[in-house]
Design an enzyme around this catalytic site. Structure first.
Site, mmCIF file in Angstrom:
data_model
loop_
_atom_site.group_PDB
_atom_site.id
_atom_site.type_symbol
_atom_site.label_atom_id
_atom_site.label_comp_id
_atom_site.label_asym_id
_atom_site.label_seq_id
_atom_site.Cartn_x
_atom_site.Cartn_y
_atom_site.Cartn_z
ATOM 1 C CG ASP A 119 -1.975 6.030 6.319
ATOM 2 O OD1 ASP A 119 -1.304 5.516 5.408
ATOM 3 O OD2 ASP A 119 -1.655 5.959 7.527
ATOM 4 C CD GLU A 122 -1.758 4.254 13.786
ATOM 5 O OE1 GLU A 122 -0.801 3.598 13.387
ATOM 6 O OE2 GLU A 122 -2.175 5.271 13.201
ATOM 7 C CG HIS A 142 -0.442 -4.966 7.760
ATOM 8 N ND1 HIS A 142 -0.391 -3.691 7.286
ATOM 9 C CD2 HIS A 142 -0.577 -4.851 9.100
ATOM 10 C CE1 HIS A 142 -0.489 -2.843 8.284
ATOM 11 N NE2 HIS A 142 -0.600 -3.520 9.397
ATOM 12 C CE LYS A 164 -0.851 1.783 4.553
ATOM 13 N NZ LYS A 164 -1.691 2.090 5.668
ATOM 14 C CG HIS A 217 -5.418 -0.832 7.282
ATOM 15 N ND1 HIS A 217 -4.822 -1.770 6.470
ATOM 16 C CD2 HIS A 217 -4.459 0.081 7.543
ATOM 17 C CE1 HIS A 217 -3.561 -1.428 6.256
ATOM 18 N NE2 HIS A 217 -3.310 -0.318 6.889
HETATM 19 P P1 NAD Z 1 12.116 2.915 2.269
HETATM 20 O O1 NAD Z 1 12.262 4.292 1.738
HETATM 21 O O2 NAD Z 1 12.598 2.641 3.647
HETATM 22 O O3 NAD Z 1 12.855 1.898 1.289
HETATM 23 C C1 NAD Z 1 12.808 2.017 -0.096
HETATM 24 C C2 NAD Z 1 13.580 0.899 -0.754
HETATM 25 O O4 NAD Z 1 13.451 1.079 -2.156
HETATM 26 C C3 NAD Z 1 15.074 0.899 -0.452
HETATM 27 O O5 NAD Z 1 15.499 -0.439 -0.319
HETATM 28 C C4 NAD Z 1 15.683 1.495 -1.716
HETATM 29 O O6 NAD Z 1 16.995 1.031 -1.993
HETATM 30 C C5 NAD Z 1 14.729 0.998 -2.772
HETATM 31 N N1 NAD Z 1 14.738 1.839 -3.955
HETATM 32 C C6 NAD Z 1 14.483 3.166 -4.045
HETATM 33 N N2 NAD Z 1 14.628 3.583 -5.324
HETATM 34 C C7 NAD Z 1 14.971 2.496 -6.051
HETATM 35 C C8 NAD Z 1 15.257 2.274 -7.432
HETATM 36 N N3 NAD Z 1 15.219 3.263 -8.330
HETATM 37 N N4 NAD Z 1 15.564 1.025 -7.805
HETATM 38 C C9 NAD Z 1 15.605 0.009 -6.933
HETATM 39 N N5 NAD Z 1 15.344 0.158 -5.628
HETATM 40 C C10 NAD Z 1 15.039 1.386 -5.184
HETATM 41 O O7 NAD Z 1 10.571 2.554 2.091
HETATM 42 P P2 NAD Z 1 9.687 1.564 2.991
HETATM 43 O O8 NAD Z 1 9.231 2.306 4.202
HETATM 44 O O9 NAD Z 1 10.390 0.270 3.194
HETATM 45 O O10 NAD Z 1 8.381 1.372 2.092
HETATM 46 C C11 NAD Z 1 8.369 0.533 0.951
HETATM 47 C C12 NAD Z 1 6.945 0.387 0.436
HETATM 48 O O11 NAD Z 1 6.131 -0.197 1.444
HETATM 49 C C13 NAD Z 1 6.245 1.709 0.099
HETATM 50 O O12 NAD Z 1 5.348 1.490 -0.952
HETATM 51 C C14 NAD Z 1 5.462 2.031 1.352
HETATM 52 O O13 NAD Z 1 4.366 2.854 1.094
HETATM 53 C C15 NAD Z 1 5.041 0.643 1.749
HETATM 54 N N6 NAD Z 1 4.730 0.494 3.165
HETATM 55 C C16 NAD Z 1 5.684 0.710 4.108
HETATM 56 C C17 NAD Z 1 5.365 0.540 5.448
HETATM 57 C C18 NAD Z 1 6.402 0.739 6.521
HETATM 58 O O14 NAD Z 1 6.075 0.477 7.671
HETATM 59 N N7 NAD Z 1 7.607 1.144 6.217
HETATM 60 C C19 NAD Z 1 4.067 0.139 5.827
HETATM 61 C C20 NAD Z 1 3.118 -0.093 4.829
HETATM 62 C C21 NAD Z 1 3.467 0.083 3.504
#
Ligand code: NAD
Length: 489
Positions: free
Chosen positions: A236, A217, A179, A149, A241
């Site tokens: 969000d 939360e 999730h 998401k 959810h």
């Molecule tokens: P983050 O910014 O911590 O990580 C991003 C990742 O993408 C890194 O590993 C980076 O190297 C990679 N990346 C960025 N640009 C790239 C490119 N051009 N080519 C290849 N890899 C690339 O982000 P995150 O918090 O881990 O979130 C990832 C996804 O999960 C997003 O869509 C976010 O909305 C979703 N999400 C995250 C959470 C959370 O708790 N962090 C919860 C729900 C959903």
């Protein structure tokens, strides 16, 4: 009770964004737990793929650290972490360029294994990844992609994203994660509803007074301020959810517990949702905590916009226009910086039509509460006689089905939602994933609500951090002669 773990088929799971926050906090520690449980076969491989120019050893060190930091105190037999790390590989890759794709293709050339690609990157990269997977010959009919998401920010963007993914993958290959659907209690909700004779005959407007869903939360927007301010609680939390929970509680019994039968029924619920009237929506923004030692900032300071009109809290009332639910209100509420971290669905049944107990002046209602966090479990409030002499006085007591108590170790050691969902991807079971038309229908309901408050220039009501939202939220219920369940641990 001994838990039954059935190993899945050998798989290659590529985690795009393998060095990111979500991978480190949820995906990788979850996979480690499945490995320890004996569910991940020794031939399985996990391939991190991200932009960082690191080697396999550095990625393994990062994975080891993540399992310790975010494993929730989970321990495994000695040597197990090393064995797990042996199955981990890494490719430095650019989703928007050519770097790393030939190397990944070479690693994925083994046949006869499940191939899954987890898009744990910004949604802006989903299309690029899908396109390159096809270009490099990795989008064959058995491949699966897992999409995080947010899935769009309105109907139009969701439709565009669905269309883009559909260019490269069939619907049966796309796993859109919510999730909340992977939580033990959510599945138990279906077991309770459809595995018992007791509830289903009462599960309708004739016997149910109302249903409320709260996801509270205690955290604020934290470091996600910039992202969150463009989104808000409606996009969000509610659009995904809370609506998914609403669907599971309200849907008709599917003919079978299979992906499309379940998702067809969920879709019907979303399509039957009434538009929400403006005075049935309360939006709020948390304020600073002057008394708090940490001096946690208020919402507007946290997002760096003193005029922000984005909501960190929302409460709303809606109805489902179908035979089962006509007339029964559904109240939804979610917010940040509330008094406790608690997610609960509550089904409040109607009062008995007549009390035969002359001495009893109380109002007694059966209340079924389904707790998602903390302490996943289900409680049914029933009315009994207060013990002792003194006549026929009635009292409400809970029949508690906290899983940890009822099921011993197995209940206590619950599988995290992400673990379950990833294993479902490997098994090829889409039941707990959102279908494209479901997501679009959810946006079709959400969009006019957001457009409505934007057109009205609505400003969210301030509420104190540590409270349960603006007082108007309490009023929303009180006007109807009802009240929110207390948000509690
Ligand atoms: P983050 O910014 O911590 O990580 C991003 C990742 O993408 C890194 O590993 C980076 O190297 C990679 N990346 C960025 N640009 C790239 C490119 N051009 N080519 C290849 N890899 C690339 O982000 P995150 O918090 O881990 O979130 C990832 C996804 O999960 C997003 O869509 C976010 O909305 C979703 N999400 C995250 C959470 C959370 O708790 N962090 C919860 C729900 C959903």
């Amino acid at each position: 009770m001994v838990s039954r773990v059935i190993p899945v088929d050998p798989f290659d799971l590529v985690i795009f964004g393998g060095t990111g926050d979500l991978a480190r906090r949820k995906i990788l520690p979850g996979l480690f737990r499945r490995f320890c449980a004996g569910q991940m076969p020794p031939e399985a491989r996990i391939i991190g793929a991200a932009r960082s120019d690191i080697d396999v050893a550095a990625f393994r060190a990062m994975v080891a650290e993540a399992t310790q930091e975010f494993g929730g105190g989970f321990t495994c037999e000695t040597g197990t972490l090393e064995a797990f790390l042996e199955q981990i590989d890494y490719v430095a890759i650019d989703a928007r360029g050519d770097q790393g794709w030939a190397e990944l293709q070479e690693k994925m050339s083994g046949k006869g294994r499940v191939e899954a690609y987890y898009f744990s990157v910004s949604p802006a990269l989903f299309g690029d990844l899908a396109e390159r997977l096809q270009k490099w010959g990795m989008a064959d009919q058995d491949a699966r992609i897992v999409v995080e998401k947010p899935f769009g920010r309105d109907l139009e963007t969701a439709q565009t994203l669905n269309a883009t993914l559909a260019t490269y993958f069939d619907e049966h290959q796309i796993y859109r994660i919510d999730h909340y659907l992977g939580k033990e209690t959510v599945q138990n909700l279906m077991a309770v509803r459809f595995g018992n004779m007791l509830f289903e005959p009462l599960w309708n407007a004739q016997y149910v007074d109302h249903i409320q869903i709260t996801v509270a939360e205690t955290v604020g927007v934290g470091g996600r301020g910039e992202y969150y301010d463009k989104s808000g609680a409606m996009r969000d939390m509610v659009q995904n959810h809370l609506m998914q929970l609403l669907c599971l509680i309200a849907m008709e019994p599917p003919a079978r517990f299979d992906p499309d039968a379940v998702r067809d029924e969920k879709l019907k619920v979303i399509r039957a949702l009434d538009p929400v009237l403006p005075h049935h929506i309360i939006r709020g923004q948390y304020q600073a905590e002057p008394m708090n030692e940490a001096n946690a900032p208020g919402y507007r300071t946290a997002v760096g916009d003193a005029r922000s009109r984005t909501e960190s809290f929302i409460a709303l009332k809606t109805h489902i226009s179908n035979w089962r639910w006509a007339g029964t209100p559904f109240y939804l509420r979610t917010g940040k910086r509330m008094s406790a971290r608690s997610s609960e669905i509550t089904v409040v049944f109607k009062e008995t039509p007549h009390s035969i107990f002359a001495e009893d002046a109380g109002r007694h209602r059966n209340v079924l509460s389904i707790r998602l966090q903390p302490n996943e479990g289900i409680t049914l409030g029933v009315t009994i006689k207060e013990p002792g002499p003194g006549g026929m006085r009635l009292v409400d007591v809970p029949l508690d089905m906290t899983f940890a108590d009822a099921l011993g170790e197995e209940g206590a050691d619950q599988v995290d939602a992400y673990e379950r969902l990833i294993m479902d991807v490997i098994r090829g079971n889409q039941t707990l994933f959102m279908r494209g038309d479901e997501v679009e229908a959810a946006w079709a309901w959400t969009d006019p609500i957001i457009e409505g408050w934007e057109a009205r220039n609505d400003v969210p009501k301030p509420y104190d951090s540590g409270s349960d939202g603006p007082t108007d939220s309490t009023e929303l219920m009180r006007r109807d002669g009802r009240e929110w369940r207390k948000v509690s641990l």
